[in-house]
Design an enzyme around this catalytic site. Structure first.
Site, PDB file in Angstrom:
ATOM      1  N   TYR A 143       0.819  -0.952  -0.035  1.00  0.00           N
ATOM      2  CA  TYR A 143      -0.024  -0.016  -0.004  1.00  0.00           C
ATOM      3  C   TYR A 143       0.905   1.287   0.151  1.00  0.00           C
ATOM      4  O   TYR A 143       0.782   2.015  -0.654  1.00  0.00           O
ATOM      5  CB  TYR A 143      -0.988  -0.082   1.255  1.00  0.00           C
ATOM      6  N   ARG A 184     -10.671  -1.103  10.363  1.00  0.00           N
ATOM      7  CA  ARG A 184     -10.157   0.183  10.791  1.00  0.00           C
ATOM      8  C   ARG A 184     -10.560   0.529  12.224  1.00  0.00           C
ATOM      9  O   ARG A 184     -11.625   0.095  12.584  1.00  0.00           O
ATOM     10  CB  ARG A 184     -10.491   1.113   9.882  1.00  0.00           C
TER      11      ARG A 184
HETATM   12  P1  NAD Z   1     -12.580   1.937   0.461  1.00  0.00           P
HETATM   13  O1  NAD Z   1     -12.333   0.594   0.664  1.00  0.00           O
HETATM   14  O2  NAD Z   1     -14.000   2.178   0.897  1.00  0.00           O
HETATM   15  O3  NAD Z   1     -12.883   2.491  -1.192  1.00  0.00           O
HETATM   16  C1  NAD Z   1     -12.172   1.904  -2.041  1.00  0.00           C
HETATM   17  C2  NAD Z   1     -12.832   1.933  -3.418  1.00  0.00           C
HETATM   18  O4  NAD Z   1     -12.009   1.348  -4.253  1.00  0.00           O
HETATM   19  C3  NAD Z   1     -13.910   0.553  -3.111  1.00  0.00           C
HETATM   20  O5  NAD Z   1     -15.195   0.864  -3.521  1.00  0.00           O
HETATM   21  C4  NAD Z   1     -13.205  -0.750  -4.062  1.00  0.00           C
HETATM   22  O6  NAD Z   1     -14.193  -1.424  -4.268  1.00  0.00           O
HETATM   23  C5  NAD Z   1     -12.604   0.216  -5.065  1.00  0.00           C
HETATM   24  N1  NAD Z   1     -11.586  -0.678  -5.728  1.00  0.00           N
HETATM   25  C6  NAD Z   1     -10.329  -1.252  -4.933  1.00  0.00           C
HETATM   26  N2  NAD Z   1      -9.610  -1.575  -6.027  1.00  0.00           N
HETATM   27  C7  NAD Z   1     -10.058  -1.278  -7.254  1.00  0.00           C
HETATM   28  C8  NAD Z   1      -9.644  -1.772  -8.551  1.00  0.00           C
HETATM   29  N3  NAD Z   1      -8.731  -2.335  -8.820  1.00  0.00           N
HETATM   30  N4  NAD Z   1     -10.421  -1.104  -9.649  1.00  0.00           N
HETATM   31  C9  NAD Z   1     -11.650  -0.313  -9.506  1.00  0.00           C
HETATM   32  N5  NAD Z   1     -12.073  -0.113  -7.929  1.00  0.00           N
HETATM   33  C10 NAD Z   1     -11.351  -0.640  -7.198  1.00  0.00           C
HETATM   34  O7  NAD Z   1     -11.647   2.882   1.077  1.00  0.00           O
HETATM   35  P2  NAD Z   1     -11.965   4.649   1.092  1.00  0.00           P
HETATM   36  O8  NAD Z   1     -11.452   4.663   2.821  1.00  0.00           O
HETATM   37  O9  NAD Z   1     -13.046   5.073   0.669  1.00  0.00           O
HETATM   38  O10 NAD Z   1     -10.496   4.978   0.492  1.00  0.00           O
HETATM   39  C11 NAD Z   1     -10.743   5.641  -0.665  1.00  0.00           C
HETATM   40  C12 NAD Z   1      -9.476   6.084  -1.132  1.00  0.00           C
HETATM   41  O11 NAD Z   1      -8.614   7.186  -0.376  1.00  0.00           O
HETATM   42  C13 NAD Z   1      -8.290   5.019  -1.378  1.00  0.00           C
HETATM   43  O12 NAD Z   1      -7.362   5.306  -2.407  1.00  0.00           O
HETATM   44  C14 NAD Z   1      -7.596   5.241  -0.239  1.00  0.00           C
HETATM   45  O13 NAD Z   1      -6.292   4.699  -0.204  1.00  0.00           O
HETATM   46  C15 NAD Z   1      -7.506   6.676   0.016  1.00  0.00           C
HETATM   47  N6  NAD Z   1      -7.203   6.937   1.675  1.00  0.00           N
HETATM   48  C16 NAD Z   1      -8.078   6.763   2.619  1.00  0.00           C
HETATM   49  C17 NAD Z   1      -7.903   6.981   3.803  1.00  0.00           C
HETATM   50  C18 NAD Z   1      -8.989   6.730   4.830  1.00  0.00           C
HETATM   51  O14 NAD Z   1      -8.693   7.027   6.098  1.00  0.00           O
HETATM   52  N7  NAD Z   1     -10.273   6.287   4.575  1.00  0.00           N
HETATM   53  C19 NAD Z   1      -6.472   7.507   4.038  1.00  0.00           C
HETATM   54  C20 NAD Z   1      -5.697   7.690   3.399  1.00  0.00           C
HETATM   55  C21 NAD Z   1      -6.064   7.489   1.843  1.00  0.00           C
HETATM   56  N1  UDP Z   2      -6.009  -0.285  15.956  1.00  0.00           N
HETATM   57  C1  UDP Z   2      -6.529  -0.767  17.216  1.00  0.00           C
HETATM   58  N2  UDP Z   2      -7.684  -1.731  17.484  1.00  0.00           N
HETATM   59  C2  UDP Z   2      -8.414  -1.919  16.220  1.00  0.00           C
HETATM   60  C3  UDP Z   2      -7.931  -1.607  14.993  1.00  0.00           C
HETATM   61  C4  UDP Z   2      -6.831  -0.673  15.152  1.00  0.00           C
HETATM   62  O1  UDP Z   2      -5.984  -0.281  18.432  1.00  0.00           O
HETATM   63  O2  UDP Z   2      -9.231  -2.707  16.378  1.00  0.00           O
HETATM   64  C5  UDP Z   2      -5.064   0.629  15.830  1.00  0.00           C
HETATM   65  C6  UDP Z   2      -3.910   0.065  14.805  1.00  0.00           C
HETATM   66  O3  UDP Z   2      -2.919  -0.687  15.365  1.00  0.00           O
HETATM   67  C7  UDP Z   2      -3.557   1.471  14.631  1.00  0.00           C
HETATM   68  C8  UDP Z   2      -4.585   2.605  14.860  1.00  0.00           C
HETATM   69  O4  UDP Z   2      -5.520   1.794  15.408  1.00  0.00           O
HETATM   70  O5  UDP Z   2      -2.449   2.001  15.488  1.00  0.00           O
HETATM   71  C9  UDP Z   2      -5.249   2.873  13.442  1.00  0.00           C
HETATM   72  O6  UDP Z   2      -5.470   1.904  12.576  1.00  0.00           O
HETATM   73  P1  UDP Z   2      -6.403   1.819  11.269  1.00  0.00           P
HETATM   74  O7  UDP Z   2      -6.455   0.433  10.757  1.00  0.00           O
HETATM   75  O8  UDP Z   2      -7.564   2.416  11.596  1.00  0.00           O
HETATM   76  O9  UDP Z   2      -5.564   2.859  10.356  1.00  0.00           O
HETATM   77  P2  UDP Z   2      -3.886   2.956   9.734  1.00  0.00           P
HETATM   78  O10 UDP Z   2      -3.107   2.040  10.809  1.00  0.00           O
HETATM   79  O11 UDP Z   2      -3.838   2.642   8.645  1.00  0.00           O
HETATM   80  O12 UDP Z   2      -3.800   4.366  10.139  1.00  0.00           O
END
Ligand code: NAD
Ligand code: UDP
Length: 327
Positions: A143, A184
């Protein structure tokens, strides 16, 4: 304005589609439904200017659009580690396919990057100028490195071909329509709390994150897309930092009950601290988050309460028809 949202049926993508439609855009939502759900966009299907396309971004596509938001990629550690090679492909081939499309049709293209490009940061808070501290061969690398290469590709297309790019480095975002079982922390704690289960704290819970409510994030994405000439990455996140232990307390307060905690091992390469420096977003986009954690958690808890209620209703067998009483 014709706008393509890849990953549009996911958590953030579905909110983005909604806002774009409200602004009068014609929205093409593209998704392979790996982590996204049709239910997330079902309420948009009746809009004339909304299209839902099943497609995988690792394959090329031609659609005539003015803007592309490239969000297609699983975002939770459980999901992006499920098939790490596919995660790299979604990031790298997905970025290439969207950049090729943008170049061909002259569209502006925004990449949903991530705070994970900073890895386990040694600079705190993280400004965009920080190059990061990423393990290239660990379980999170598919990732983190995938997203880093995507940024590289975006900058190279911009330098070489003048492609009109935007890069949003998104920090932990939460809200309604997060997947219930994607592991998450916010959705985990809320679902565990509502089910009366123990909250799972990884490590000692002293690691920090900064949680941004999805409406704020979407506003930031829209502003970045609209800003002229901003090709450098921009951090989008909430700069208020919490330990995971404090988050558990906040969830307990929102639900109004004491919670039992269970401590589990910290996953490998789990970043110890994370907090965005959002000076650039403030200056370039006049953007900063408006929703405090307590308010965002209220809305997210309300969403999961309803979703769990519907799930229960769906799985409860129909009562047997009462026997007709004589007379
Ligand atoms: P999510 O998993 O809910 O959404 C991702 C979407 O992409 C899903 O609908 C999935 O089916 C689709 N997808 C995955 N692989 C695909 C592919 N190969 N072709 C077409 N569709 C595909 O996650 P999210 O939280 O909504 O994240 C959206 C974007 O934002 C992602 O790129 C993620 O990396 C980025 N992002 C999210 C967070 C967060 O905290 N939510 C933080 C940093 C970055
Ligand atoms: N985490 C936790 N308990 C859970 C899920 C996640 O303590 O049930 C912790 C995880 O180890 C991380 C933080 O919460 O330190 C955020 O995790 P998440 O997967 O939401 O996001 P990311 O690590 O990608 O920031």
């Amino acid at each position: 304005m014709r706008v393509l949202v890849t990953g549009g049926a996911g958590f953030i993508g579905s909110h983005l589609c909604e806002r774009l439609l409200a602004q009068g855009a014609h929205v093409i939502c593209l998704d392979n439904f790996f982590t996204g759900r049709r239910e997330n966009v079902e309420h948009l299907l009746d809009f004339q200017n909304f299209e839902l396309v099943r497609h995988d971004v690792t394959e090329p596509i031609f659609i005539d659009v003015d803007q592309i938001y490239n969000l297609a990629c699983p975002a939770s550690p459980i999901h992006y580690q499920y098939n790490p090679v596919k995660t790299v492909k979604s990031n790298v081939m997905g970025a290439i396919n969207m950049l090729v499309l943008a170049k061909r049709v002259g569209a502006r293209v925004l990449q949903a990057s991530t705070s994970e490009v900073y890895g386990d940061p040694t600079v705190h808070p993280q400004p965009e100028g920080y190059w990061g501290n990423v393990n290239p061969i660990g379980p999170r690398s598919c990732y983190d490195e995938g997203k880093r290469v995507a940024e590289t590709l975006f900058m190279d297309y911009h330098r070489e071909d003048k492609t009109d790019i935007r890069i949003a480095r998104i920090f932990n975002t939460y809200g309604p329509r997060m997947a219930e079982a994607d592991g998450r922390v916010v959705s985990n704690f809320i679902v565990q709390a509502l089910r009366g289960q123990e909250l799972t704290i990884f490590g000692e819970g002293q690691q920090t994150r900064s949680f941004c409510y999805v409406d704020d994030l979407v506003e930031g994405l829209l502003r970045l897309m609209a800003a002229e000439g901003r090709h450098q990455p921009v951090n989008l996140g909430n700069p208020v930092e919490f330990t995971i232990r404090q988050l558990a307390d906040e969830v307990a307060r929102t639900i109004g009950r004491e919670m039992r905690l269970v401590y589990q091992p910290l996953p490998q390469d789990d970043p110890t601290q994370r907090k965005p420096d959002i000076s650039r977003a403030r200056e370039w986009l006049e953007w900063e988050p408006a929703v405090q954690l307590a308010e965002g958690l209220e809305k997210t808890v309300a969403y999961f309460r309803e979703r769990l209620r519907l799930d229960r209703a769906r799985h409860t067998p129909e009562p047997a028809p009462r026997e007709l009483s004589a007379g």
